[in-house]
Write a protein that holds these residues in place. Structure first.
Motif: not given
Length: 212
Positions: A136-150
């Motif tokens: 699931l390469p789309q999971l890499y987008v989490n880092g690009q969108n800073s999903e884990e550090y808001k």
């Protein structure tokens, strides 16, 4: 010359003519091959083949971002909680700046007791398995969108530190309210309770237990 560039300013190259690009990139990847080792020596990461670049980005890149984001949030949380314990005591000592915790505990609490466990999880924690990340390469987008550090995650951790410090301080306070124990004997249970709370908090936040 072969090069790959993405929005995070990652550049890879396999020859001496790629060195300048690798050095100015946010992340430089050198490929060791027939054109020599100049690119490898100037890079942040070295790979023997271009095909390994996919795993470096999708797997290790994702893990690295997730670990760093959670480690930073945890360090803010644990330091805020420990400082708040001493802050609540200031209401009972006239804001003199004294502490109810032994000096050795003050030194080693952040230096060793609560730091080593987080360094382990910050190095080894895996929120998603390598197989899933590659499928699931789309999971890499989490880092690009800073999903884990808001920003709200930071404030949620500060709220956790606030009310947890209240509980860790006032449970021993009321337990020893009518006793004649000395200051450090009263402060030791506070430190112990705070450390256990921080470690349980870290255990809950560790994603390896529930990774997919």
């Amino acid at each position: 010359m072969k090069q790959v560039m993405c929005s995070c300013a990652l550049i890879s190259g396999d020859g001496a003519n790629d060195v300048s690009m690798i050095q100015v990139a946010d992340v430089g990847v050198g490929i060791s091959g027939q054109e020599g080792m100049q690119a490898v020596m100037a890079s942040d990461f070295a790979l023997p083949r271009f095909r390994y670049l996919q795993k470096l980005l999708l797997v290790h890149g994702h893990w690295c971002y997730s670990r760093l984001a959670n480690m930073i949030l945890f360090f803010f949380y644990k330091n805020a909680m420990f400082v708040l314990l001493i802050f609540w005591y200031q209401f009972y000592c006239g804001f003199s700046g004294s502490a109810m915790i032994d000096q050795w505990y003050l030194i080693f609490f952040n230096l060793m007791f609560s730091a080593f466990p987080q360094l382990v999880t910050g190095t080894l924690d895996k929120d998603v398995s390598a197989e899933t990340l590659q499928q699931l390469p789309q999971l890499y987008v989490n880092g690009q969108n800073s999903e884990e550090y808001k920003p709200y995650m930071f404030w949620m951790n500060m709220i956790d530190a606030f009310y947890q410090s209240l509980v860790c301080f006032f449970i021993p306070y009321f337990a020893y309210a009518d006793s004649d124990v000395d200051l450090f004997t009263w402060g030791t249970p506070i430190t112990t309770l705070a450390l256990l709370t921080i470690l349980v908090h870290l255990g809950i936040e560790t994603k390896t237990w529930v990774r997919t």
